[in-house]
Write a protein that holds these residues in place. Structure first.
Motif, PDB file in Angstrom:
ATOM      1  N   THR A 439       0.838  -1.200   0.000  1.00 51.12           N
ATOM      2  CA  THR A 439       0.000   0.000   0.000  1.00 51.12           C
ATOM      3  C   THR A 439       0.869   1.245   0.000  1.00 51.12           C
ATOM      4  N   LYS A 440       0.419   2.231  -0.738  1.00 48.83           N
ATOM      5  CA  LYS A 440       1.066   3.528  -0.742  1.00 48.83           C
ATOM      6  C   LYS A 440      -0.011   4.611  -0.765  1.00 48.83           C
ATOM      7  N   GLU A 441       0.141   5.586   0.107  1.00 47.14           N
ATOM      8  CA  GLU A 441      -0.844   6.678   0.201  1.00 47.14           C
ATOM      9  C   GLU A 441      -0.205   7.969  -0.296  1.00 47.14           C
ATOM     10  N   THR A 442      -0.959   8.729  -1.094  1.00 45.32           N
ATOM     11  CA  THR A 442      -0.445   9.971  -1.653  1.00 45.32           C
ATOM     12  C   THR A 442      -1.587  10.946  -1.891  1.00 45.32           C
ATOM     13  N   LYS A 443      -1.242  12.228  -1.918  1.00 50.60           N
ATOM     14  CA  LYS A 443      -2.211  13.262  -2.268  1.00 50.60           C
ATOM     15  C   LYS A 443      -2.005  13.759  -3.693  1.00 50.60           C
ATOM     16  N   GLN A 444      -0.934  13.286  -4.347  1.00 57.61           N
ATOM     17  CA  GLN A 444      -0.632  13.697  -5.710  1.00 57.61           C
ATOM     18  C   GLN A 444      -1.312  12.757  -6.698  1.00 57.61           C
ATOM     19  N   THR A 445      -1.499  13.239  -7.915  1.00 53.39           N
ATOM     20  CA  THR A 445      -2.118  12.408  -8.947  1.00 53.39           C
ATOM     21  C   THR A 445      -1.081  11.654  -9.782  1.00 53.39           C
ATOM     22  N   ILE A 446       0.185  11.821  -9.461  1.00 51.43           N
ATOM     23  CA  ILE A 446       1.258  11.064 -10.114  1.00 51.43           C
ATOM     24  C   ILE A 446       2.116  10.426  -9.025  1.00 51.43           C
ATOM     25  N   ALA A 447       2.302   9.130  -9.122  1.00 49.47           N
ATOM     26  CA  ALA A 447       3.073   8.403  -8.112  1.00 49.47           C
ATOM     27  C   ALA A 447       4.068   7.482  -8.806  1.00 49.47           C
ATOM     28  N   THR A 448       5.160   7.193  -8.126  1.00 48.94           N
ATOM     29  CA  THR A 448       6.210   6.320  -8.647  1.00 48.94           C
ATOM     30  C   THR A 448       6.528   5.256  -7.607  1.00 48.94           C
ATOM     31  N   ILE A 449       6.639   4.032  -8.068  1.00 52.34           N
ATOM     32  CA  ILE A 449       6.970   2.910  -7.188  1.00 52.34           C
ATOM     33  C   ILE A 449       8.276   2.300  -7.678  1.00 52.34           C
ATOM     34  N   SER A 450       9.212   2.161  -6.762  1.00 50.31           N
ATOM     35  CA  SER A 450      10.533   1.621  -7.109  1.00 50.31           C
ATOM     36  C   SER A 450      10.708   0.229  -6.491  1.00 50.31           C
ATOM     37  N   ASP A 451      11.933  -0.264  -6.582  1.00 45.32           N
ATOM     38  CA  ASP A 451      12.293  -1.583  -6.029  1.00 45.32           C
ATOM     39  C   ASP A 451      11.424  -2.689  -6.623  1.00 45.32           C
ATOM     40  N   LEU A 452      11.311  -2.684  -7.939  1.00 51.86           N
ATOM     41  CA  LEU A 452      10.532  -3.718  -8.611  1.00 51.86           C
ATOM     42  C   LEU A 452      11.438  -4.862  -9.043  1.00 51.86           C
ATOM     43  N   THR A 453      10.850  -6.010  -9.200  1.00 52.68           N
ATOM     44  CA  THR A 453      11.576  -7.198  -9.639  1.00 52.68           C
ATOM     45  C   THR A 453      11.536  -7.279 -11.160  1.00 52.68           C
ATOM     46  N   PRO A 454      12.673  -7.506 -11.833  1.00 52.36           N
ATOM     47  CA  PRO A 454      12.666  -7.608 -13.303  1.00 52.36           C
ATOM     48  C   PRO A 454      11.835  -8.796 -13.773  1.00 52.36           C
ATOM     49  N   SER A 455      11.335  -8.668 -14.994  1.00 48.15           N
ATOM     50  CA  SER A 455      10.566  -9.738 -15.649  1.00 48.15           C
ATOM     51  C   SER A 455       9.396 -10.199 -14.778  1.00 48.15           C
ATOM     52  N   THR A 456       8.678  -9.221 -14.232  1.00 48.08           N
ATOM     53  CA  THR A 456       7.551  -9.523 -13.345  1.00 48.08           C
ATOM     54  C   THR A 456       6.354  -8.667 -13.747  1.00 48.08           C
ATOM     55  N   LEU A 457       5.169  -9.271 -13.661  1.00 49.02           N
ATOM     56  CA  LEU A 457       3.928  -8.556 -13.973  1.00 49.02           C
ATOM     57  C   LEU A 457       3.366  -7.969 -12.683  1.00 49.02           C
ATOM     58  N   TYR A 458       3.207  -6.633 -12.676  1.00 56.30           N
ATOM     59  CA  TYR A 458       2.658  -5.926 -11.518  1.00 56.30           C
ATOM     60  C   TYR A 458       1.254  -5.403 -11.851  1.00 56.30           C
ATOM     61  N   CYS A 459       0.365  -5.467 -10.851  1.00 56.10           N
ATOM     62  CA  CYS A 459      -0.993  -4.956 -11.002  1.00 56.10           C
ATOM     63  C   CYS A 459      -1.248  -3.860  -9.967  1.00 56.10           C
ATOM     64  N   VAL A 460      -2.056  -2.888 -10.367  1.00 59.45           N
ATOM     65  CA  VAL A 460      -2.309  -1.709  -9.539  1.00 59.45           C
ATOM     66  C   VAL A 460      -3.800  -1.389  -9.552  1.00 59.45           C
ATOM     67  N   LYS A 461      -4.321  -0.967  -8.402  1.00 61.10           N
ATOM     68  CA  LYS A 461      -5.656  -0.363  -8.326  1.00 61.10           C
ATOM     69  C   LYS A 461      -5.625   0.738  -7.268  1.00 61.10           C
ATOM     70  N   VAL A 462      -6.467   1.742  -7.450  1.00 59.42           N
ATOM     71  CA  VAL A 462      -6.405   2.959  -6.634  1.00 59.42           C
ATOM     72  C   VAL A 462      -7.790   3.281  -6.091  1.00 59.42           C
ATOM     73  N   GLN A 463      -7.790   3.782  -4.864  1.00 59.28           N
ATOM     74  CA  GLN A 463      -9.025   4.218  -4.196  1.00 59.28           C
ATOM     75  C   GLN A 463      -8.862   5.671  -3.755  1.00 59.28           C
ATOM     76  N   ALA A 464      -9.875   6.499  -3.993  1.00 54.14           N
ATOM     77  CA  ALA A 464      -9.883   7.888  -3.520  1.00 54.14           C
ATOM     78  C   ALA A 464     -10.649   7.961  -2.204  1.00 54.14           C
ATOM     79  N   PHE A 465     -10.175   8.816  -1.295  1.00 54.95           N
ATOM     80  CA  PHE A 465     -10.869   8.959  -0.006  1.00 54.95           C
ATOM     81  C   PHE A 465     -10.674  10.379   0.532  1.00 54.95           C
ATOM     82  N   SER A 466     -11.599  10.771   1.391  1.00 51.31           N
ATOM     83  CA  SER A 466     -11.580  12.093   2.028  1.00 51.31           C
ATOM     84  C   SER A 466     -11.678  11.900   3.535  1.00 51.31           C
ATOM     85  N   LYS A 467     -10.633  12.309   4.248  1.00 53.59           N
ATOM     86  CA  LYS A 467     -10.646  12.200   5.704  1.00 53.59           C
ATOM     87  C   LYS A 467     -11.617  13.206   6.326  1.00 53.59           C
ATOM     88  N   ALA A 468     -11.732  14.373   5.723  1.00 56.75           N
ATOM     89  CA  ALA A 468     -12.583  15.415   6.295  1.00 56.75           C
ATOM     90  C   ALA A 468     -14.043  14.982   6.334  1.00 56.75           C
TER      91      ALA A 468
END
Length: 612
Positions: A439-468
């Motif tokens: 999990t990674k939490e951000t307030k920006q609309t562009i994010a970068t994830i590092s430390d990936l394994t070569p020759s691997t398929l990664y999947c991503v899904k995102v949820q928006a939320f409002s604490k206020a």
């Protein structure tokens, strides 16, 4: 203080009869001794009288001196407090001394914000010479937002106790909100309630803005086995629904000011019996709002079998608090008048920054009979639901780039600002093994994830939320992308370098080629390699000499003009016309002979004969 006089002398004590002479012995010693004893007794009596007078003086001083220096046997009142409800103020205290014939008087100071000097103490109206340990001073207080000082003392005739300690207060801060007045009416199985704010019928008011009041009602069934107690938030005029028909309910109402964290006293308990509920099939039911990404729709149901037209009405929220009778303030929603569908788009009324609104539906049959639905409240930011964001993923080397489009798309960016959206990113390896979801939490609309394994398929899904607003969206669709192999990275770098090198060589070659062509053109224009044609040289070479034309000594090519009929053109030459010379000079560089000397001489002879 009275002076004490000595006793009068007797006749035989006169000095003339007992006068002694010097050198003469005294003859009557016994008489002299008796006089001494009488004199000693007289002195002893005087001392006794003086002692009694001193004792009296001491008693007088014990009583008088304390009074002179201000001392008293009365004690000061203690434990001063003020109990205030609305504009009614009561001063209370305790007194531990002897209360016989004791009265109490109070004073106060009022500190105005514009006052620079300390105000004087004034008598507190309603609290002068009272015999009880409390008094009502409501009439003395008019500045409800200023600081007040209070003090009190005990009094018995002329005897007065010291002043008590000072009690400081701001009337608005210590006053309790009084109980509101309520009126109840039973309507079709429900209870209609009307609440009048505290101080509604008073001239002097401490609560200046009745719109700040919010009301809580506590209602319960008035029966021996009733256990459920409901606490509801209501408007000044409201309807309590969901009650059992023909049942007695009791309730009490409390006024509050949430902005100041103040809670008032409950009203007296009122009880009322509900009536039997009659369902009108014409009335719209189950009125509800569907709202997603700031798009609002009003939906409802109806069980009437005949044709019905519907008109949706709305009321701005604050009007319900502002008016006791707001029935004339309802307005029609544009585009939702006399419609047959049980759906209405509320976009013409509700905007992201709008205040709360109330909506209801009016149904009308073919006989012009109407029936209104129940009101429903819509607070845009509270009612609206946040949709899932859009996600795009890309890979570069060993970095996963995630681009998030906020819910509602770019046209609805104001929603992101109002909700202060954050994003919860889930990513994992899409393999047969049960890989850990990170999990990674951000307030920006562009994010970068590092430390990936070569020759691997990664999947991503995102949820928006409002604490206020304590809201969250559903997760976006899964997006998957594969990372490149570990050994292909040097090849990618080498291929990139080779492509860049080839591109540089191509650009350099094109640049050199164009420079060379430009050089030739400039050289040909300013330094041509052919000489002036013979037909021009024969007519006054000096007249047409030019600094740009080479001299006769320079080796030049022999040029001539090839035309279809040389004889006709030569006959038409006007040797005095400059245009012919210009034409000849322009064409002189277009055609040239070879360096063959024999051919040049033959051409010259032929051309000379034709001219002659």
């Amino acid at each position: 203080m009275t002076e004490v006089q000595p006793a009068s002398p007797k006749p035989y004590d006169t000095p003339s009869r007992h006068r002694s002479h010097p050198g003469r012995p005294h003859a009557h010693l016994p008489q002299a001794s008796g006089r001494a004893e009488r004199s000693g007794g007289l002195m002893a009596g005087m001392v006794c009288v003086m002692g009694r007078v001193a004792a009296v003086l001491r008693c007088v001083l014990v009583v008088v001196i304390p009074l002179c220096v201000g001392q008293t046997n009365l004690k000061s009142p203690q434990d001063i407090e003020v109990y205030a409800v609305n504009t009614n103020f009561t001063l209370r205290w305790n007194y531990t001394g002897d209360g016989t014939n004791v009265t109490f008087s109070a004073q106060y100071q009022c500190f105005d914000d514009l006052q620079t000097n300390e105000p004087e103490w004034r008598e507190l109206s309603g609290c002068q010479n009272v015999s009880h340990t409390e008094c009502d001073f409501s009439s003395a207080i008019t500045a409800y937002y200023d600081v007040h000082h209070l003090r009190i003392r005990a009094e018995r005739r002329e005897d007065k106790s010291p002043w008590s300690s000072i009690f400081e207060m701001v009337p608005y801060e210590i006053a309790l909100i009084g109980p509101p007045e309520i009126a109840l009416q039973s309507i079709n199985g429900d209870i209609k309630i009307k609440v009048s704010p505290p101080e509604a019928n008073q001239v002097r008011k401490i609560w200046l803005n009745p719109l700040l009041f919010k009301y809580n009602v506590v209602i319960w069934e008035n029966s021996s086995n009733a256990e459920e107690v409901r606490i509801l938030k209501i408007l000044p005029i409201d309807v309590i629904e969901g009650l059992a028909p023909e049942t007695t309910y009791c309730l009490k109402v409390q006024a509050t000011i949430p902005l100041d964290y103040q809670e008032g006293l409950f009203s007296p308990i009122h009880c009322i019996k509900t009536t039997r509920k009659v369902n009108d099939l014409l009335c719209p039911t189950n009125v509800r709002v569907f709202a997603l990404n700031m798009k609002f729709y009003l939906l409802w149901n109806n069980h009437y079998k005949e044709h019905v037209n519907y008109t949706v009405q709305y009321l701005t929220g604050f009007l319900k608090n502002l008016y006791d009778d707001y029935s004339s303030k309802w307005q029609k929603v544009s585009g939702c008048e006399n419609i047959a569908d049980m759906k209405c788009n509320l976009s013409s009324v509700i905007q992201p920054t709008s205040a709360s609104h109330y909506f209801r539906v009016q149904a009308m049959n073919e006989y012009n009979k109407t029936c209104l639905s129940k009101d429903i409240k819509v607070d845009p930011l509270v009612t609206n639901e946040i949709g899932p964001p859009d996600v795009k993923v890309d890979i570069s080397d060993v970095l996963l780039h995630i681009k998030i489009t906020p819910p509602g798309g770019p046209a609805n960016e104001i929603m992101s600002d109002l909700y202060d959206l954050s994003y919860n990113i889930l990513y994992w390896k899409n393999s047969s093994d049960n890989e850990e979801v990170k999990t990674k939490e951000t307030k920006q609309t562009i994010a970068t994830i590092s430390d990936l394994t070569p020759s691997t398929l990664y999947c991503v899904k995102v949820q928006a939320f409002s604490k206020a607003y304590n809201k969250s969206s559903d997760f976006s669709k899964e997006e998957c992308v594969g990372t490149p192999g570990g050994k292909s990275l040097p090849l990618i770098i080498l291929a990139t370098f080779a492509v860049a090198l080839i591109a540089v060589l191509i650009v350099a070659s094109l640049l050199i080629f164009f420079l060379y062509q430009a050089y030739n053109k400039i050289k040909y224009m300013f330094f041509p390699s052919c000489r002036t044609p013979l037909n021009i040289e024969g007519f006054g070479g000096q007249l047409f000499s030019s600094p740009y034309v080479p001299t006769a000594e320079e080796p030049v090519e022999i040029c001539y003009i090839i035309e279809s009929s040389i004889t006709e053109e030569v006959n038409q030459i006007d040797l005095k016309d400059d245009r012919h010379f210009k034409h000849g000079s322009r064409d002189s560089g277009n055609y040239s002979y070879d360096d063959n000397t024999s051919q040049s001489k033959g051409s010259e002879e032929t051309l000379g004969k034709e001219i002659l």
